[in-house]
Design an enzyme around this catalytic site. Structure first.
Site, PDB file in Angstrom:
ATOM      1  N   SER A  97      47.183  25.328 -77.894  1.00 26.59           N
ATOM      2  CA  SER A  97      47.285  26.746 -77.591  1.00 26.59           C
ATOM      3  C   SER A  97      47.849  27.484 -78.804  1.00 26.59           C
ATOM      4  O   SER A  97      47.253  27.446 -79.868  1.00 26.59           O
ATOM      5  CB  SER A  97      48.108  26.965 -76.323  1.00 26.59           C
ATOM      6  OG  SER A  97      47.965  28.279 -75.842  1.00 26.59           O
TER       7      SER A  97
ATOM      8  N   GLU B  19      39.606  26.041 -68.986  1.00 26.30           N
ATOM      9  CA  GLU B  19      40.797  26.665 -69.577  1.00 26.30           C
ATOM     10  C   GLU B  19      41.326  27.805 -68.712  1.00 26.30           C
ATOM     11  O   GLU B  19      42.522  27.907 -68.434  1.00 26.30           O
ATOM     12  CB  GLU B  19      40.452  27.230 -70.960  1.00 26.30           C
ATOM     13  CG  GLU B  19      39.981  26.229 -71.987  1.00 26.30           C
ATOM     14  CD  GLU B  19      41.082  25.667 -72.849  1.00 26.30           C
ATOM     15  OE1 GLU B  19      42.262  25.900 -72.535  1.00 26.30           O
ATOM     16  OE2 GLU B  19      40.754  24.986 -73.834  1.00 26.30           O
TER      17      GLU B  19
ATOM     18  N   HIS C 280      43.638  24.782 -68.949  1.00 30.61           N
ATOM     19  CA  HIS C 280      44.362  24.962 -70.201  1.00 30.61           C
ATOM     20  C   HIS C 280      45.642  24.129 -70.185  1.00 30.61           C
ATOM     21  O   HIS C 280      46.403  24.157 -69.207  1.00 30.61           O
ATOM     22  CB  HIS C 280      44.713  26.440 -70.368  1.00 30.61           C
ATOM     23  CG  HIS C 280      45.338  26.784 -71.676  1.00 30.61           C
ATOM     24  ND1 HIS C 280      44.628  26.843 -72.852  1.00 30.61           N
ATOM     25  CD2 HIS C 280      46.608  27.109 -72.003  1.00 30.61           C
ATOM     26  CE1 HIS C 280      45.434  27.195 -73.839  1.00 30.61           C
ATOM     27  NE2 HIS C 280      46.644  27.349 -73.349  1.00 30.61           N
TER      28      HIS C 280
END
Length: 543
Positions: free
Chosen positions: A226, A340, A450
């Site tokens: 991320s 995600e 995610h």
């Protein structure tokens, strides 16, 4: 309309990313009291550094050295400035507790902190002497939350004969505030990106000291997820990072590849300065450095943060650097997760304690695009993702976010990278991944959401099973650990034993390695593109 602009719209809540630090081990950071031992006989767990000796502890099958300062506390004149070397210590440091996280408001996966003395790293190394490849982890958290502390346990990486280093870096305004007054006082006519500079200082510390911990400074892999993955891409783009690492792993870092210009970042910085009462009729730089940590954390809550271009340090954005070939050319392993967006939409649901319905669909798309509900842009997205194709509104919104923000940017990046360096692309697609959050109204589980791949690499098998992993998940996790550590050792993810499905470079045939349980398989880039509507987003982003 740029594809990555979806991620910049806070109105939708999709990028109120205080949620992205992602607690992996299910425990909180413990703060170090900066304790030191009082000298005496040489300890078998003692290692020398340029700042003085540190004494680690045995943890299961590894040695750990926690809370080691790699730079001076960025306080006073060092706030909003390049990191400075950590001071020399006269006593041995008992490296047995994590240092404080950097200042942050906390959130779903982060804990609040007001301690600017936070530039620490943690080292995990095999017990046997050696010269092992080094993997340096940069945590996620939307550049506003998280730390390199107790959320990560690299034991199974260390078991594969690598040294792992996890780091803290300045976050939020402390790490990424740009302002004309700071720019005017800088040596390179720039400001912002202090968190990226911290990461480079940590990598330089590794170069200078890691050999004393059994690590090979000539074989360093930087990896992150991320905001951490975005940081890795930023380090690829930064000329100042040249020579600090030899391989790069990017997990879900493809969002916002255009970053911000210095002028855009300065404009936001002026708004933050105004909120702090630091206006043009005062010495703004001094005012910003004198503001309390609590006031800055409160003021930054209304803004999001991303690295900005800066002369000399980051002259080109990620997209510009990779597209032009003017970046630090090392082998790259990069990928995204199939679902995600489910994490973000689920957190929105948990926050509002309700699912999204059909009446929410166009308003949410409009908010994401920054466009009127009755606009051609909203029409185009709604037609490309008809609600009838999804089980509910929330899953449709999650698909839009997955594709526009992560998947299609990632596809473009691996294609551009592969022109100049060996590039290995993955698609994490284990929809049975252990969950990090409780069920949300529309999401009894989160699929391959995610951050859900992190525990497959940076957690113990026991912790994974405690969260619900079965034998298939453990089998995939073991394969990923083999791939990640083989890449760290050689720049090629294929283990020398050849007992994993072969992973080709992206340039070979345009294939991804689809990380599914129990055994990875190939996925063509054309199938990946179709799955994520990338032709649509490419044409949409060009409008």
């Amino acid at each position: 309309m740029r594809i990555h602009s979806v991620c910049k719209r806070r109105a939708l809540g999709w990028c109120a990313c205080v949620v992205l630090a992602v607690g992996i081990a299910g425990c909180s950071d413990s703060n170090s009291d900066s304790s030191v031992d009082d000298g005496g006989e040489t300890n078998a767990l003692q290692r020398e550094t340029a700042q003085g000796a540190v004494v680690g502890v045995e943890e299961d099958r590894q040695l750990s050295f926690k809370g080691v300062p790699y730079a001076a506390a960025p306080t006073g004149e060092r706030r909003f400035a390049l990191p400075q070397p950590a001071p020399r210590r006269s006593q041995r440091l008992a490296a047995n507790a994590f240092g404080s996280p950097c200042p942050q408001g906390g959130g779903t996966f982060g804990i609040p902190s007001t301690d600017e003395d936070c530039l620490f790293l943690n080292i995990y190394t095999p017990k046997a002497d050696g010269s092992y490849p080094v993997m340096v982890w940069i945590h996620g958290g939307a550049f506003v939350t998280g730390s390199g502390g107790a959320n990560y346990n690299p034991l199974r990486l260390v078991d594969k004969d690598v040294v792992v280093v996890t780091i803290n870096y300045r976050l939020g305004a402390f790490g990424f505030l740009a302002h004309p007054a700071l720019t005017a006082a800088s040596e390179d006519a720039g400001s912002g990106d202090y968190g990226l500079m911290d990461q480079q200082a940590a990598l330089q510390w590794v170069q200078d000291n890691i050999a004393n911990f059994g690590g090979d400074p000539d074989n360093v892999t930087v990896f992150g997820e991320s905001a951490g993955g975005h940081s890795v891409l930023s380090q690829l783009a930064s000329p100042a990072a040249a020579g600090l690492f030899d391989q790069a792993i990017v997990e879900s870092g493809a969002y916002s590849p255009g970053q911000r210009t210095l002028a855009q970042a300065e404009s936001q910085g002026q708004q933050i300065a105004d909120a702090l009462g630091c206006r043009a009729d005062s010495d703004v730089a001094d005012c910003l450095r004198d503001a309390s940590v609590e006031d800055i954390v409160a003021a930054q809550a209304a803004f999001d943060f991303i690295p900005n271009t800066r002369p000399q340090f980051l002259p080109n954005s990620i997209a510009q650097a990779i597209g032009s070939g003017d970046f630090n050319r090392v082998p790259v392993l990069e990928g995204t997760n199939r679902d995600e967006g489910e994490l973000f939409i689920a957190i929105d649901e948990l926050t509002r304690d309700a699912a999204f319905g059909p009446d929410d669909y166009r308003p949410r798309i409009a908010a994401a695009l920054g466009a009127p509900k009755a606009s051609a842009a909203v029409d185009a997205v709604a037609q490309e993702y008809p609600l009838a194709d999804y089980s509910d509104t929330s899953h449709a919104l999650a698909a839009i976010f997955t594709d526009s923000t992560f998947a299609c940017n990632g596809l473009a990046q691996v294609g551009a990278l592969s022109v100049n360096v060996n590039t290995y692309a993955y698609a994490f697609a284990d929809r049975g991944a252990p969950s990090l959050l409780p069920p949300a109204p529309s999401f009894p589980d989160y699929g391959a959401a995610h951050a859900y791949e992190i525990s497959y690499v940076l957690n113990t098998e026991a912790a994974m099973r405690e969260r619900g992993a079965g034998d298939d998940q453990i089998a995939l996790s073991n394969a990923m650990i083999d791939y990640w550590t083989s890449f760290a050792k050689t720049g090629d993810p294929n283990p020398s034993a050849g007992d994993r499905p072969f992973w080709e470079t992206f340039a070979s045939n345009g294939n991804y390695q689809e990380l599914v349980a129990p055994e990875p398989r190939r996925l063509s880039s054309s199938d990946f593109s179709a799955r994520h509507h990338c032709d649509f987003w490419q044409s949409f982003g060009a409008q």
